[in-house]
Scaffold this active site. Structure first.
Site, PDB file in Angstrom:
ATOM      1  N   SER A 125      -6.628   1.555  36.422  1.00  0.00           N
ATOM      2  CA  SER A 125      -5.260   2.041  36.530  1.00  0.00           C
ATOM      3  C   SER A 125      -4.285   0.939  36.150  1.00  0.00           C
ATOM      4  O   SER A 125      -4.663  -0.218  35.970  1.00  0.00           O
ATOM      5  CB  SER A 125      -4.989   2.507  37.965  1.00  0.00           C
ATOM      6  OG  SER A 125      -5.307   1.492  38.888  1.00  0.00           O
ATOM      7  N   CYS A 126      -3.015   1.326  35.998  1.00  0.00           N
ATOM      8  CA  CYS A 126      -1.868   0.448  35.739  1.00  0.00           C
ATOM      9  C   CYS A 126      -1.630   0.194  34.251  1.00  0.00           C
ATOM     10  O   CYS A 126      -2.557   0.183  33.451  1.00  0.00           O
ATOM     11  CB  CYS A 126      -1.973  -0.892  36.458  1.00  0.00           C
ATOM     12  SG  CYS A 126      -2.247  -0.744  38.238  1.00  0.00           S
ATOM     13  N   THR A 127      -0.351   0.014  33.931  1.00  0.00           N
ATOM     14  CA  THR A 127       0.098  -0.350  32.587  1.00  0.00           C
ATOM     15  C   THR A 127       1.169  -1.414  32.737  1.00  0.00           C
ATOM     16  O   THR A 127       1.992  -1.339  33.657  1.00  0.00           O
ATOM     17  CB  THR A 127       0.684   0.859  31.841  1.00  0.00           C
ATOM     18  OG1 THR A 127      -0.257   1.939  31.863  1.00  0.00           O
ATOM     19  CG2 THR A 127       1.005   0.508  30.402  1.00  0.00           C
ATOM     20  N   GLU A 165      -3.092  -6.013  36.718  1.00  0.00           N
ATOM     21  CA  GLU A 165      -3.506  -5.117  35.645  1.00  0.00           C
ATOM     22  C   GLU A 165      -5.027  -5.156  35.592  1.00  0.00           C
ATOM     23  O   GLU A 165      -5.614  -6.178  35.196  1.00  0.00           O
ATOM     24  CB  GLU A 165      -2.911  -5.569  34.314  1.00  0.00           C
ATOM     25  CG  GLU A 165      -3.220  -4.662  33.141  1.00  0.00           C
ATOM     26  CD  GLU A 165      -2.536  -3.315  33.240  1.00  0.00           C
ATOM     27  OE1 GLU A 165      -3.131  -2.333  32.765  1.00  0.00           O
ATOM     28  OE2 GLU A 165      -1.420  -3.238  33.775  1.00  0.00           O
TER      29      GLU A 165
END
Length: 513
Positions: free
Chosen positions: A2-4, A95
């Site tokens: 997950s995450c950007t 990240e």
């Protein structure tokens, strides 16, 4: 995963600020409530124990205050996620990335090993704590450092001593620098300073594509790393560079040495970086059969210069984006049913919060840093600015609990997104107006509050007390406005969706005036 993340150097941003932004996304099928809190020195632990890995360590006795957006529920530890200290150092962690099998064999991740058997029994093996990770990084680093560079070194020292149980990218920034750190196996790490005139678009993938090991092990101007990195690479045959020139270590490609390149990356990761670069460098060919880069390109540059300087609105749009104006938009009309769900979007149902860390060179140190915050699925909300050098935070953003409640910014946004998702075209105008209202009010509030604090600073003997009160008052004004606007948006979305229910019927039961 997950995450950007998007990073914007000070010469690439609209106002000369360093800007760091990261979506904190939960894992598939999970939704972690978020809150915005100030951590005072007396609240910072001196003896620290991780909930997830059980690692323990003693912390220095001189922490500074800082503001963070952690998980609201304590079941996975603090998980501070993003924060800015009173020293105007920002940090976002993490990240989630991946390293290849050769790296994992050479330097295994440091996982928690539960006890085996019972104490006193033959063959009993006591528990072995794991390393540090996303739960811990900000708490262990941010309140103890004065610059981003110092933060990288403290983080690197901790990684070498305790190891980590996951592969992660960590961002540390100040008014001049943005550093991006990637963990390599259990105990190794590399870090690169983002060029001032560039941005970096980072999905869940080891991103650094050019690394100067000579600089990292020498003057450390733009690169840093663990002290034995070259020996580690050589001993375990990690260097795949097709060159015998010893000077090639000035341009190592960490993706090739340490990273992964899988078909899953082409579904989950590279399309997100492609879309962000497509938006920020629109004059290039991104869509034709001859395009240099496509959604599945493995060689997208880690950083590049944008066509024009990047604003908060650009960042908010990108971190909310779902491949607008392409065949890959799940809410769009282009392409086919298959293409519209081919790639993982940036604005996704399990966005937990977006933290945009803006450290402004033109503002005095006491009110230099602003954190733009949103909760919930980003396509259906907006970031709003909050000063971080404060002693307390507004209840609307800090009172998040496990109970669903419209008294909470987090839960109200979650409800709006869940309702609006299946009625995207019917509700998109309301959400667009909401975003415009919140951003406009936020920019004006910051401008006016800065001016008020300059006036207060010029006339007051007790500068710090006055400034702190003004910032907390501004944060409360932003929160009050946000609560009214978010409640109004919920009412509009609820009304529209109610009229479109499948069991609706146009003929009323009785005549109404």
């Amino acid at each position: 995963m997950s995450c950007t993340t998007i990073l914007v150097g000070k010469s690439a941003s609209y106002d000369g600020s360093t800007i760091v932004a990261r979506n904190d996304d939960s894992g598939s099928g999970k939704y972690d409530p978020k809150r915005f809190v100030a951590v005072l020195p007396e609240d910072q632990p001196r003896h620290y124990q991780s909930t997830l890995s059980h690692v323990t360590l003693e912390l220095p006795d001189n922490p500074c205050a800082y503001s963070i957006v952690p998980n609201a529920l304590p079941n996975r530890g603090i998980l501070a996620e993003c924060g800015i200290s009173v020293r105007n150092v920002g940090m976002s962690a993490t990240e989630t990335i991946a390293v290849n099998e050769r790296v994992l064999a050479a330097d295994p991740l440091v996982a928690l090993k539960p006890a085996q058997g019972e104490p006193g029994e033959d063959g009993y093996i006591s528990e072995q704590a794991g390393g540090i990770g996303e739960e811990d990084f900000i708490t262990l680093v941010l309140p103890y450092v004065h610059t981003a560079r110092e933060g990288v070194q403290r983080l690197g020292d901790l990684l070498e001593e305790y190891g980590t149980y996951e592969a992660n990218g960590i961002i540390i920034s100040d008014v001049n620098d943005i550093w991006y750190v990637e963990t390599i196996g259990g105990h190794h790490w590399i870090a690169r300073r983002l060029p001032d005139d560039c941005y970096a678009a980072i999905p869940n993938q080891l991103g650094l594509d050019d690394f100067d090991a000579v600089d990292a092990l020498g003057e450390r101007r733009e690169h840093m790393c663990s002290a034995d990195l070259l020996e580690f690479i050589e001993e375990h045959h990690l260097d795949r560079t097709m060159s015998d020139d010893p000077e090639h270590v000035k341009h190592l490609n960490p993706r090739d040495l340490f990273g992964t390149r899988t078909t899953k990356d082409h579904i989950y990761n590279t399309p997100r970086a492609w879309y962000m670069q497509r938006y920020l460098n629109p004059s290039e060919d991104w869509d034709s059969p001859q395009a240099r880069y496509t959604p599945i390109s493995d060689d997208l540059p880690w950083c590049r210069k944008p066509k024009v300087k990047i604003s908060i609105e650009d960042v908010d749009f990108l971190m909310s984006s779902h491949y607008e104006d392409t065949p890959y938009d799940p809410y769009g009309t282009l392409g086919t049913a298959e293409t519209r769900h081919r790639y993982r979007p940036i604005g996704i149902n399990r966005n937990g919060q977006l933290g945009v860390l803006q450290i402004r060179p033109y503002a005095p140190e006491a009110w230099r840093s602003v954190m733009w915050i949103s909760y919930g699925s980003n396509p259906f909300t907006s970031v709003a600015p909050f000063y971080t050098n404060v002693r307390s935070t507004p209840e609307y953003l800090s009172n998040t609990t496990a109970e669903v409640s419209t008294a909470s910014f987090y839960w109200t946004n979650r409800i709006i997104a869940a309702l609006a998702d299946s009625h995207y075209m019917d509700t998109s105008n309301f959400i667009e107006q909401y975003r415009e209202n919140v951003l406009s009010f936020g920019h004006a509030l910051v401008h006016d509050t800065d001016a008020a604090m300059r006036s207060s600073e010029a006339s007051s003997r007790d500068e710090k007390a006055d400034v702190s009160e003004v910032m907390e008052s501004a944060n409360q004004q932003m929160s009050d406005y946000l609560q009214r606007e978010t409640g109004d948006l919920l009412a509009k979305v609820l009304y529209t969706v109610s009229n479109n229910m499948h069991n609706s019927f146009a003929m009323s039961d009785r005549w109404n005036d």
